[in-house]
Design a protein around this motif. Structure first.
Motif, mmCIF file in Angstrom:
data_model
loop_
_atom_site.group_PDB
_atom_site.id
_atom_site.type_symbol
_atom_site.label_atom_id
_atom_site.label_comp_id
_atom_site.label_asym_id
_atom_site.label_seq_id
_atom_site.Cartn_x
_atom_site.Cartn_y
_atom_site.Cartn_z
ATOM 1 N N LEU A 35 -15.923 13.659 1.495
ATOM 2 C CA LEU A 35 -16.250 14.849 0.725
ATOM 3 C C LEU A 35 -16.509 14.469 -0.737
ATOM 4 N N LYS A 36 -17.488 15.103 -1.374
ATOM 5 C CA LYS A 36 -17.837 14.819 -2.760
ATOM 6 C C LYS A 36 -16.673 15.212 -3.661
ATOM 7 N N THR A 37 -16.098 14.221 -4.328
ATOM 8 C CA THR A 37 -14.880 14.433 -5.106
ATOM 9 C C THR A 37 -14.973 13.728 -6.450
ATOM 10 N N ASP A 38 -14.493 14.385 -7.502
ATOM 11 C CA ASP A 38 -14.351 13.773 -8.818
ATOM 12 C C ASP A 38 -12.888 13.820 -9.236
ATOM 13 N N PHE A 39 -12.495 12.845 -10.048
ATOM 14 C CA PHE A 39 -11.110 12.734 -10.491
ATOM 15 C C PHE A 39 -11.087 12.493 -11.989
ATOM 16 N N ILE A 40 -10.434 13.406 -12.722
ATOM 17 C CA ILE A 40 -10.361 13.336 -14.179
ATOM 18 C C ILE A 40 -8.952 12.930 -14.590
ATOM 19 N N THR A 41 -8.840 11.806 -15.327
ATOM 20 C CA THR A 41 -7.520 11.286 -15.678
ATOM 21 C C THR A 41 -7.595 10.468 -16.958
ATOM 22 N N ARG A 42 -6.487 9.820 -17.333
ATOM 23 C CA ARG A 42 -6.429 8.989 -18.538
ATOM 24 C C ARG A 42 -5.440 7.854 -18.308
ATOM 25 N N VAL A 43 -5.845 6.635 -18.658
ATOM 26 C CA VAL A 43 -4.984 5.459 -18.523
ATOM 27 C C VAL A 43 -4.907 4.734 -19.861
ATOM 28 N N GLY A 44 -4.016 3.761 -19.951
ATOM 29 C CA GLY A 44 -3.876 2.992 -21.170
ATOM 30 C C GLY A 44 -4.912 1.882 -21.278
ATOM 31 N N ASN A 45 -5.064 1.373 -22.486
ATOM 32 C CA ASN A 45 -5.922 0.211 -22.719
ATOM 33 C C ASN A 45 -5.086 -1.043 -22.455
ATOM 34 N N ASP A 46 -4.796 -1.279 -21.160
ATOM 35 C CA ASP A 46 -3.913 -2.367 -20.769
ATOM 36 C C ASP A 46 -4.311 -2.876 -19.386
ATOM 37 N N LYS A 47 -3.628 -3.903 -18.933
ATOM 38 C CA LYS A 47 -3.945 -4.510 -17.643
ATOM 39 C C LYS A 47 -3.806 -3.514 -16.504
ATOM 40 N N ASP A 48 -2.737 -2.707 -16.529
ATOM 41 C CA ASP A 48 -2.540 -1.696 -15.488
ATOM 42 C C ASP A 48 -3.678 -0.683 -15.482
ATOM 43 N N GLY A 49 -4.129 -0.300 -16.673
ATOM 44 C CA GLY A 49 -5.233 0.646 -16.763
ATOM 45 C C GLY A 49 -6.517 0.078 -16.179
ATOM 46 N N ASP A 50 -6.792 -1.196 -16.461
ATOM 47 C CA ASP A 50 -7.974 -1.844 -15.900
ATOM 48 C C ASP A 50 -7.902 -1.873 -14.372
ATOM 49 N N GLU A 51 -6.709 -2.163 -13.860
ATOM 50 C CA GLU A 51 -6.545 -2.215 -12.404
ATOM 51 C C GLU A 51 -6.754 -0.840 -11.771
ATOM 52 N N LEU A 52 -6.213 0.182 -12.411
ATOM 53 C CA LEU A 52 -6.347 1.528 -11.849
ATOM 54 C C LEU A 52 -7.789 2.028 -11.917
ATOM 55 N N ALA A 283 -6.028 0.453 5.340
ATOM 56 C CA ALA A 283 -7.101 0.284 6.319
ATOM 57 C C ALA A 283 -7.975 1.534 6.377
ATOM 58 N N PRO A 284 -9.300 1.415 6.214
ATOM 59 C CA PRO A 284 -10.202 2.577 6.267
ATOM 60 C C PRO A 284 -10.125 3.332 7.585
ATOM 61 N N GLY A 285 -9.798 2.619 8.676
ATOM 62 C CA GLY A 285 -9.713 3.261 9.978
ATOM 63 C C GLY A 285 -8.640 4.328 10.068
ATOM 64 N N PHE A 286 -7.728 4.355 9.105
ATOM 65 C CA PHE A 286 -6.678 5.360 9.061
ATOM 66 C C PHE A 286 -7.265 6.778 9.042
ATOM 67 N N TYR A 287 -8.475 6.925 8.486
ATOM 68 C CA TYR A 287 -9.085 8.237 8.296
ATOM 69 C C TYR A 287 -9.996 8.673 9.453
ATOM 70 N N THR A 288 -10.137 7.871 10.473
ATOM 71 C CA THR A 288 -11.124 8.146 11.516
ATOM 72 C C THR A 288 -10.949 9.518 12.155
ATOM 73 N N SER A 289 -9.734 9.854 12.567
ATOM 74 C CA SER A 289 -9.534 11.106 13.303
ATOM 75 C C SER A 289 -9.748 12.330 12.420
ATOM 76 N N ILE A 290 -9.264 12.295 11.177
ATOM 77 C CA ILE A 290 -9.439 13.458 10.314
ATOM 78 C C ILE A 290 -10.907 13.607 9.896
ATOM 79 N N LYS A 291 -11.624 12.503 9.743
ATOM 80 C CA LYS A 291 -13.051 12.591 9.423
ATOM 81 C C LYS A 291 -13.827 13.229 10.562
ATOM 82 N N LYS A 292 -13.408 12.948 11.796
ATOM 83 C CA LYS A 292 -14.063 13.587 12.944
ATOM 84 C C LYS A 292 -13.841 15.092 12.918
#
Length: 300
Positions: A35-52, A283-292
């Protein structure tokens, strides 16, 4: 189009860590549903922020909506588990998401959304509260607001909750949160009476009440519906179960599923998430049944 507004962070467990934050978990699930989804958030200027930011992109969400804060670190929660796998949280503050800002990009996505998901943790700071409500003022008049109450200690006020509920169409909460609202608003003590009081006081289209082993309920103007979870689940922890439930609730509402179908699929998916470590599958396959269910029966 769905827009989720709120926190992304690291849940630090005793011997590992996982990416979390209810608004991110919900956005990640919905995007994984296709489903078309957008996510609005804020992270720090740090290693954790880059990873997220990289993780946000990996779920098909626009990393350009992830704001960067130069002064405050990326969000983090210390998680402790009891013998039954139930989680207790210590939420670190202040962090980057406490200073979420209104941006042209955020306003654009909110104005075009069909459903907006928002919680209360992002509103624990004055800036967060002001930003969320400024964004909601710009929503399309036909857009639905799904509020997932998340009442962590010292992270909400009566004003925050009341003003958010005034803008809410679908309220999701658990029994403990229902009791807290009853005390906060001096409402009825009995569950049934409190649900009716909330429906009447805030003119919700729907209330979703989750109750762990007792299952969940949907209350609408047409009546009340309930369902119990499957009993044979092998639970590893309950982190993210409510977010999984909320994601299917949002999808079902947009697809015009009847309440029984929403309950069944939300209950099944939330139970499946309880078999994981943390809130999101690897694992992406986790979503198979709900996507159906979502893409095979969207004529309901």
């Amino acid at each position: 189009m769905i827009v989720s507004i709120g926190e992304i962070l690291f849940d630090q467990f005793p011997d590992y860590r996982r990416i979390g934050g209810a608004p991110f978990n919900v956005a990640a699930h919905l995007s994984s549903f296709g489903l078309k989804t957008d996510f609005i958030t804020r992270v720090g200027n740090d290693k954790d922020g880059d990873e997220l930011r990289s993780v946000v992109s990996s779920y098909g969400l626009d990393p350009g909506l992830v704001q960067e804060d130069a002064a405050y670190p990326t969000g983090r929660v210390e998680v402790a588990l009891d013998p039954k796998g139930n989680a207790r949280f210590q939420i670190i503050r202040p962090v980057a998401y406490d200073f979420l800002e209104v941006t042209p990009e955020a306003l654009d996505r909110v104005s075009r959304a069909d459903l907006i998901y928002v919680g209360t943790l992002i509103q624990r700071s004055a800036r967060g509260f002001e930003t969320v409500h400024s964004l909601l003022k710009h929503r399309n008049p036909t857009a639905l607001v799904l509020c997932d109450i998340n009442l962590r200690p010292d992270c909400y006020t009566e004003k925050t909750i009341r003003e958010t509920l005034k803008k809410t169409d679908i309220l999701k909460l658990n029994r403990e949160e229902l009791q807290t609202l009853s005390q906060l608003f001096s409402g009825p003590e009995q569950e049934e009476e409190m649900l009716t009081w909330l429906m009447d006081s805030f003119s919700f289209r729907m209330i979703s009440l989750t109750a762990d082993a007792d299952g969940s309920r949907l209350m609408t103007s047409r009546g009340s519906y309930s369902m119990k979870p499957k009993a044979a689940l092998s639970i590893r922890d309950t982190v993210g179960a409510g977010d999984a439930y909320a994601s299917v609730l949002a999808a079902g509402i947009l697809l015009n599923w009847d309440p029984e179908k929403i309950l069944k699929n939300a209950t099944d998916f939330a139970g499946k998430v309880c078999t994981l470590k943390g809130a999101l599958p690897e694992a992406p396959g986790f979503y198979t049944s709900i996507k159906k269910e979502i893409h095979g029966d969207n004529d309901d």
